[in-house]
Design a protein around this motif. Structure first.
Motif, PDB file in Angstrom:
ATOM      1  N   MET A 345     -13.093 -14.829 125.280  1.00 43.25           N
ATOM      2  CA  MET A 345     -12.965 -13.561 124.549  1.00 43.25           C
ATOM      3  C   MET A 345     -13.365 -12.270 125.090  1.00 43.25           C
ATOM      4  SD  MET A 345     -14.333 -12.806 120.464  1.00 43.25           S
ATOM      5  CE  MET A 345     -15.863 -12.387 120.982  1.00 43.25           C
ATOM      6  N   ALA A 346     -14.588 -12.429 125.554  1.00 41.87           N
ATOM      7  CA  ALA A 346     -15.017 -11.231 126.409  1.00 41.87           C
ATOM      8  C   ALA A 346     -14.247 -10.917 127.384  1.00 41.87           C
ATOM      9  CB  ALA A 346     -16.635 -11.498 126.733  1.00 41.87           C
ATOM     10  N   GLY A 347     -13.813 -11.707 128.265  1.00 42.84           N
ATOM     11  CA  GLY A 347     -12.912 -11.468 129.339  1.00 42.84           C
ATOM     12  C   GLY A 347     -11.418 -11.029 128.926  1.00 42.84           C
ATOM     13  N   LEU A 348     -10.894 -11.269 127.943  1.00 45.79           N
ATOM     14  CA  LEU A 348      -9.947 -10.825 127.285  1.00 45.79           C
ATOM     15  C   LEU A 348     -10.105  -9.255 126.748  1.00 45.79           C
ATOM     16  CD1 LEU A 348      -8.564 -13.831 125.526  1.00 45.79           C
ATOM     17  CD2 LEU A 348      -7.232 -12.534 127.094  1.00 45.79           C
ATOM     18  N   ALA A 354      -9.041  -2.865 131.321  1.00 49.34           N
ATOM     19  CA  ALA A 354      -8.951  -2.773 132.831  1.00 49.34           C
ATOM     20  C   ALA A 354      -8.171  -1.769 133.404  1.00 49.34           C
ATOM     21  CB  ALA A 354      -9.036  -4.102 133.432  1.00 49.34           C
ATOM     22  N   GLN A 355      -7.295  -1.439 133.042  1.00 49.32           N
ATOM     23  CA  GLN A 355      -6.312  -0.354 133.408  1.00 49.32           C
ATOM     24  C   GLN A 355      -6.109  -0.743 135.110  1.00 49.32           C
ATOM     25  OE1 GLN A 355      -7.884   3.189 132.313  1.00 49.32           O
ATOM     26  NE2 GLN A 355      -6.932   3.456 130.236  1.00 49.32           N
ATOM     27  N   LEU A 365     -10.354 -11.898 134.416  1.00 50.47           N
ATOM     28  CA  LEU A 365      -9.429 -13.081 134.574  1.00 50.47           C
ATOM     29  C   LEU A 365     -10.153 -14.363 134.901  1.00 50.47           C
ATOM     30  CD1 LEU A 365      -6.363 -11.459 136.800  1.00 50.47           C
ATOM     31  CD2 LEU A 365      -6.388 -12.348 134.430  1.00 50.47           C
ATOM     32  N   THR A 366     -11.286 -14.119 135.550  1.00 42.66           N
ATOM     33  CA  THR A 366     -12.108 -15.285 135.848  1.00 42.66           C
ATOM     34  C   THR A 366     -12.701 -15.948 134.536  1.00 42.66           C
ATOM     35  OG1 THR A 366     -12.579 -14.759 138.038  1.00 42.66           O
ATOM     36  CG2 THR A 366     -14.260 -16.124 137.186  1.00 42.66           C
ATOM     37  N   MET A 367     -13.399 -14.887 133.866  1.00 51.43           N
ATOM     38  CA  MET A 367     -14.055 -15.222 132.523  1.00 51.43           C
ATOM     39  C   MET A 367     -13.087 -15.769 131.484  1.00 51.43           C
ATOM     40  SD  MET A 367     -16.428 -11.737 132.121  1.00 51.43           S
ATOM     41  CE  MET A 367     -16.918 -12.226 130.280  1.00 51.43           C
ATOM     42  N   ILE A 368     -11.857 -15.552 131.623  1.00 55.15           N
ATOM     43  CA  ILE A 368     -10.875 -15.919 130.457  1.00 55.15           C
ATOM     44  C   ILE A 368     -10.541 -17.509 131.033  1.00 55.15           C
ATOM     45  CG2 ILE A 368      -8.439 -15.908 129.604  1.00 55.15           C
ATOM     46  CD1 ILE A 368      -8.464 -12.691 130.533  1.00 55.15           C
ATOM     47  N   ALA A 369     -10.245 -17.635 132.396  1.00 56.48           N
ATOM     48  CA  ALA A 369     -10.034 -18.875 132.941  1.00 56.48           C
ATOM     49  C   ALA A 369     -11.116 -19.834 132.496  1.00 56.48           C
ATOM     50  CB  ALA A 369      -9.556 -18.796 134.497  1.00 56.48           C
ATOM     51  N   ALA A 370     -12.439 -19.552 133.043  1.00 55.00           N
ATOM     52  CA  ALA A 370     -13.539 -20.351 133.148  1.00 55.00           C
ATOM     53  C   ALA A 370     -13.968 -20.750 131.618  1.00 55.00           C
ATOM     54  CB  ALA A 370     -14.832 -19.899 133.670  1.00 55.00           C
ATOM     55  N   PHE A 429      -3.309  -8.738 125.077  1.00 49.15           N
ATOM     56  CA  PHE A 429      -4.784  -9.076 125.342  1.00 49.15           C
ATOM     57  C   PHE A 429      -5.567  -8.952 124.242  1.00 49.15           C
ATOM     58  CE2 PHE A 429      -3.309  -7.745 129.905  1.00 49.15           C
ATOM     59  CZ  PHE A 429      -3.051  -8.892 130.291  1.00 49.15           C
ATOM     60  N   LEU A 430      -5.573  -7.987 123.609  1.00 55.76           N
ATOM     61  CA  LEU A 430      -6.403  -7.792 122.261  1.00 55.76           C
ATOM     62  C   LEU A 430      -6.073  -8.946 121.317  1.00 55.76           C
ATOM     63  CD1 LEU A 430      -6.339  -4.096 121.822  1.00 55.76           C
ATOM     64  CD2 LEU A 430      -8.237  -5.443 122.702  1.00 55.76           C
ATOM     65  N   LEU A 431      -4.718  -9.266 120.899  1.00 53.49           N
ATOM     66  CA  LEU A 431      -4.320 -10.206 120.151  1.00 53.49           C
ATOM     67  C   LEU A 431      -5.007 -11.698 120.566  1.00 53.49           C
ATOM     68  CD1 LEU A 431      -0.762  -9.054 119.399  1.00 53.49           C
ATOM     69  CD2 LEU A 431      -2.374  -9.067 117.817  1.00 53.49           C
ATOM     70  N   MET A 432      -5.033 -11.803 121.808  1.00 53.10           N
ATOM     71  CA  MET A 432      -5.368 -13.146 122.527  1.00 53.10           C
ATOM     72  C   MET A 432      -6.728 -13.237 122.185  1.00 53.10           C
ATOM     73  SD  MET A 432      -3.159 -13.705 126.051  1.00 53.10           S
ATOM     74  CE  MET A 432      -1.596 -12.994 126.068  1.00 53.10           C
ATOM     75  N   ALA A 433      -7.707 -12.028 122.245  1.00 61.91           N
ATOM     76  CA  ALA A 433      -9.206 -11.738 122.157  1.00 61.91           C
ATOM     77  C   ALA A 433      -9.367 -12.425 120.546  1.00 61.91           C
ATOM     78  CB  ALA A 433      -9.585 -10.617 122.552  1.00 61.91           C
ATOM     79  N   LEU A 434      -8.622 -11.984 119.704  1.00 60.74           N
ATOM     80  CA  LEU A 434      -8.851 -12.404 118.371  1.00 60.74           C
ATOM     81  C   LEU A 434      -8.343 -13.996 118.213  1.00 60.74           C
ATOM     82  CD1 LEU A 434      -9.021 -11.958 115.484  1.00 60.74           C
ATOM     83  CD2 LEU A 434      -6.758 -11.266 115.294  1.00 60.74           C
ATOM     84  N   ALA A 435      -7.645 -14.638 118.822  1.00 57.93           N
ATOM     85  CA  ALA A 435      -6.994 -16.020 118.847  1.00 57.93           C
ATOM     86  C   ALA A 435      -8.031 -16.395 119.640  1.00 57.93           C
ATOM     87  CB  ALA A 435      -5.814 -16.184 119.589  1.00 57.93           C
ATOM     88  N   ALA A 436      -8.660 -16.244 120.349  1.00 59.13           N
ATOM     89  CA  ALA A 436     -10.186 -16.861 120.912  1.00 59.13           C
ATOM     90  C   ALA A 436     -11.280 -17.087 119.988  1.00 59.13           C
ATOM     91  CB  ALA A 436     -10.566 -16.147 122.349  1.00 59.13           C
TER      92      ALA A 436
END
Length: 455
Positions: A345-348, A354-355, A365-370, A429-436
């Motif tokens: 969630m933090a990675g997302l 990140a722009q 991307l590493t935080m999300i995948a890991a 990515f914000l919606l995915m952070a909520l999903a996480a």
């Protein structure tokens, strides 16, 4: 002679399970490795194929995701068939057919559908892309839950997280090792024998699946009773530990029948958690090469895209194995899995803002995948703690089938949001952070407290 009950020699037991793992896990790992390679190489092919076939971001996202609709429809029947005909034959069938179909993607630009594609408002290339992705999902359906079920024929719950992690590490490793290979094929094979790089990519990465499928047919035993490389004492130990495991499941409200799968709220909650994780994982799988290219890498330097893409997946593989190993060692599931998803969630959130900054993007991307991969290894110990018999075959398949719909939602959502926002995917990515976050909450509820490990 070593005893097979509670007083079995720990050294003998450790050696037995080490032998079992060495005999079956590498072959299963190799199978899943080529499966993931075949599934996600379209992410690299897209870098070249999209312009060749005039596929927009929305078309690509939908095509990447429709694979999982086919997967969903045949997931449960496939696992029930595996339970009847045996893992060896059915897993081999799955691999051989998906390898052939994956290689067939090289002909995407050659199919002509007359007026059929026009009925759906699609070009021939778009219709072909959607159709082959859907059929590939049908072909691969049942492989993953089939292997998870197969591992329950060999390993008790207390040993399963580490073994599942060794199998699932194929996901990040296939992406890590496959990324530079895919990039190299795309870049250096382009034009060879009059074919584009993306055509070579599908051909060269489809053939290994067929070969591994034939190896599975020749070498994989269905159950411990079929393993000629186990001594009678080793076989008795494995079967005794599995019997003890079945007895312990009664403490968790054991489910035996297929009908009970659909009435147990835990099954639906587990499926929802994995559905939310799958949204994140599959958006990452299919879009990471594009996201990496957009940090400033030259559009023709596909090999460099592959090398950078390998970084998050390599570190995710390490995180996955370490998390699962420590979870098995301590017997603790709840904190290991929950914290892993919070890292994702933090990675997302980082990626959303990140722009295109290279260091921030690759770190995110590493935080999300890991986080997602570490969670996945621990997650599959939860349903097998209370499912048995037909309920295990059906329950594992049903959880995975429902979660596969997240594989459709993630890539498709990101493609549509990018297309409607001039290539900016921050809202996705914000919606995915909520999903996480929601998945982490469900994990906390479902995982329960630490359980004592048995020898």
């Amino acid at each position: 002679m070593a005893e097979t009950g509670q007083a079995a020699d720990p050294a003998f037991e450790a050696a037995t399970y080490r032998k079992v793992a060495v005999r079956i896990v590498p072959l299963l790992f190799l199978g899943y490795f080529v499966a993931i390679l075949d599934r996600v190489n379209v992410g690299f092919a897209k870098l070249q194929m999209a312009s060749d076939l005039a596929l927009s971001d929305a078309v690509y996202g939908f095509g990447a995701g429709i694979f999982f609709i086919g997967y969903f429809f045949f997931e449960l029947p496939s696992n029930l068939i595996l339970a009847r005909v045996g893992a060896r034959r059915w897993i081999a069938r799955i691999m051989i057919t998906w390898g052939a179909i994956s290689a067939g993607f090289m002909f995407l630009g050659h199919f002509r559908w007359g007026g059929l594609a026009g009925v759906f408002g699609l070009s021939d290339a778009e219709f072909s892309f959607y159709l082959l992705r859907f059929v590939l999902g049908l072909a691969e359906a049942g492989f993953f839950p089939g292997v998870i079920l197969y591992l329950t024929f060999w390993f008790p719950a207390a040993r399963r997280a580490h073994v599942v992690a060794l199998f699932l590490v194929a996901i990040p490793l296939a992406s890590a090792l496959g990324a530079p290979v895919s990039g190299a094929i795309l870049q250096f094979f382009d034009g060879a024998s009059g074919m584009r790089g993306w055509q070579w990519l599908f051909l060269l990465e489809g053939i290994p699946s067929v070969l591994v499928g034939l190896t599975v047919l020749a070498r994989l035993p269905d159950r411990p009773a079929d393993a000629r490389w186990l001594s009678s004492q080793e076989r008795a130990l494995v079967e005794a530990r599995l019997a003890e495991d079945e007895a312990r499941k009664a403490d968790h409200g054991q489910r035996h029948s297929l009908r009970e799968v659909f009435t147990d709220w835990r099954i639906w909650a587990l499926a929802l958690a994995d559905f939310l994780r799958a949204i994140i994982n599959n958006a990452l799988n299919f879009w990471m090469p594009t996201l990496v290219q957009e940090i400033g890498i030259d559009k023709g330097d596909y090999f460099r895209v592959g090398v950078v893409t390998a970084i998050p997946w390599s570190l995710a593989a390490i995180a996955m194995v370490l998390c699962a190993r420590n979870s098995d060692r301590t017997g603790e599931r709840r904190w290991h899995a929950t914290i892993a998803l919070l890292v994702s969630m933090a990675g997302l959130l980082m990626l959303a803002f990140a722009q295109g900054a290279p260091l921030v993007t690759v770190t995110a991307l590493t935080m999300i995948a890991a986080g997602a991969m570490a969670w996945l290894a621990v997650f599959w110990t939860l349903p097998t703690a209370f499912l048995s018999g037909a309920a295990a075959a059906g329950g594992i398949a049903w959880i995975n089938a429902l979660s596969q719909l997240g594989g459709y939602v993630g890539p498709d959502m990101l493609g549509r949001i990018r297309e409607s926002n001039s290539g900016n995917g921050a809202d996705a990515f914000l919606l995915m952070a909520l999903a996480a976050l929601v998945a982490a909450w469900l994990t906390w509820l479902l995982a329960g407290g630490p359980k004592k490990r048995t020898a």
